[in-house]
Scaffold this motif. Structure first.
Motif, PDB file in Angstrom:
ATOM      1  N   ALA A   1     -87.415  23.026   1.505  1.00  0.00           N
ATOM      2  CA  ALA A   1     -85.745  23.865   0.327  1.00  0.00           C
ATOM      3  C   ALA A   1     -86.169  24.987   0.963  1.00  0.00           C
ATOM      4  CB  ALA A   1     -85.426  23.399  -0.882  1.00  0.00           C
TER       5      ALA A   1
ATOM      6  N   VAL B   1     -87.368  16.560   2.279  1.00  0.00           N
ATOM      7  CA  VAL B   1     -86.163  18.089   2.046  1.00  0.00           C
ATOM      8  C   VAL B   1     -87.327  19.095   2.076  1.00  0.00           C
ATOM      9  CG1 VAL B   1     -85.245  19.414   0.261  1.00  0.00           C
ATOM     10  CG2 VAL B   1     -85.159  16.899   0.064  1.00  0.00           C
TER      11      VAL B   1
ATOM     12  N   SER C   1     -81.178  18.011  -4.725  1.00  0.00           N
ATOM     13  CA  SER C   1     -82.350  18.635  -3.504  1.00  0.00           C
ATOM     14  C   SER C   1     -83.006  16.692  -4.383  1.00  0.00           C
ATOM     15  CB  SER C   1     -83.429  19.157  -4.455  1.00  0.00           C
ATOM     16  OG  SER C   1     -83.348  18.841  -5.542  1.00  0.00           O
TER      17      SER C   1
ATOM     18  N   ILE D   1     -81.049  25.618  -3.683  1.00  0.00           N
ATOM     19  CA  ILE D   1     -81.995  24.263  -4.506  1.00  0.00           C
ATOM     20  C   ILE D   1     -82.013  25.133  -5.866  1.00  0.00           C
ATOM     21  CG2 ILE D   1     -84.221  25.607  -3.976  1.00  0.00           C
ATOM     22  CD1 ILE D   1     -85.455  22.415  -3.884  1.00  0.00           C
TER      23      ILE D   1
ATOM     24  N   LEU E   1     -90.319  16.973  -0.608  1.00  0.00           N
ATOM     25  CA  LEU E   1     -90.716  18.400  -0.853  1.00  0.00           C
ATOM     26  C   LEU E   1     -90.980  19.816  -0.269  1.00  0.00           C
ATOM     27  CD1 LEU E   1     -87.388  20.295  -2.327  1.00  0.00           C
ATOM     28  CD2 LEU E   1     -88.835  19.902  -4.792  1.00  0.00           C
TER      29      LEU E   1
END
Length: 323
Positions: free
Chosen positions: A30, A28, A18, A9, A46
């Motif tokens: 990451a 997501v 992303s 990322i 995220l």
């Protein structure tokens, strides 16, 4: 909500990917080494997972629908193949096998167009063309090819998509990585460039291709993602046009570059890391051109111009005062 586990990322591709995934409503997860050094925007969907590529990632991957493996060792100054193999092959295989154990729907591996054979303007390279010199001598390309071959032998275990981008440009190139080619000519009175050329692509188009490959009905797929074939001289002409600068572009003769390459080889024999090598110089002197016909037909990618990619890269570097 569709959940995606993403590596890489902090790189140019991962940063753009992303953002694209989050904008399209994906959740997501990451992976990155240090969450405190993350420079991207916070988002409710995220989740940053602190760890390394060789950690047991089963807990993080479990419950995700897709794994996108974009992290890679891309530095061109490494002397030993084992350093590329450890990250680009060994770590990739470990993450891939973890994805299988976690019943992931599809594993998306980001490779490079240089595992395919390049062509000319009249007959550009495509997915089925075999890798050839000087890229067959590149430790980076060889390590990516080794991973592709491993995945091919396991395609009956899990759905797989292999994405092979050409040279990516755009915003959010924090390191910077491929954006160095812009910085080498930005605000310069004289721009020195090698005599070869390559295929350039907007990084956002690569992210679109990855997302579309997640939904494609084919259980195995391999896509070359690229756009415009340009000599380095033509690329810098575009940079001049975009930035309205009047730099003089000088193409360095191949013979002079080869002399530098032999000097670099001597330095590397002393175990001193340098990007100057016969392989790297020969790559710079090669016109490695590709076609995107397969991705246009099957993924319906609408490619953006090189000028747009350059402009967004330049603007990002200016905002961060990266020179």
């Amino acid at each position: 909500m569709v959940r995606v586990f993403l590596t890489g990322i902090t790189g140019l591709l991962g940063a753009n990917l992303s953002r694209n995934l989050l904008n399209k409503g994906y959740y997501v997860k990451a992976l990155l080494r240090d969450k405190n050094k993350f420079k991207g925007d916070k988002h409710e969907n995220l989740e940053l997972i602190q760890g390394g590529l060789f950690d047991d990632l089963s807990t993080a991957i479990l419950g995700c629908n897709y794994v996108i493996h974009a992290a890679a060792e891309t530095r061109q100054n490494i002397i030993n193949y084992s350093e590329y193999w450890q990250i680009n092959c060994n770590a990739s295989i470990q993450i891939f096998n973890t994805a299988i154990k976690c019943n992931i729907k599809r594993f998306i591996y980001v490779s490079t167009a240089n595992t395919m054979g390049y062509g000319t303007l009249q007959n550009p390279g495509k997915e089925n063309d075999k890798m050839k010199s000087p890229f067959s001598d590149s430790f980076y390309a060889k390590s990516k090819m080794e991973t592709e071959e491993y995945l091919l032998n396991k395609k009956d275990k899990i759905e797989i998509a292999i994405i092979n981008p050409t040279f990516m440009l755009g915003a959010y190139d924090n390191k910077p990585s491929s954006g160095k080619i812009i910085l080498m000519g930005l605000n310069k009175k004289l721009i020195f460039c090698p005599p070869g050329g390559k295929n350039f692509v907007h990084v956002k188009d690569v992210t679109d291709a990855i997302i579309k490959s997640m939904k494609n009905e084919l259980k195995f797929q391999r896509y070359l993602i690229g756009n415009e074939n340009l000599s380095y001289s033509d690329f810098y002409q575009k940079l001049n046009t975009v930035t309205r600068q009047n730099s003089i572009i000088i193409t360095i003769p191949k013979g002079i570059l080869i002399l530098f390459a032999y000097f670099g080889e001597l330095v590397r024999k002393l175990n001193i890391k340098t990007t100057i090598s016969l392989t790297n110089i020969n790559i710079l002197c090669t016109y490695n051109y590709f076609t995107n016909a397969h991705s246009v037909e099957n993924l319906h990618i609408k490619y953006q111009t090189t000028e747009k990619a350059i402009a967004e890269g330049v603007e990002y570097f200016k905002q961060l005062n990266i020179k």
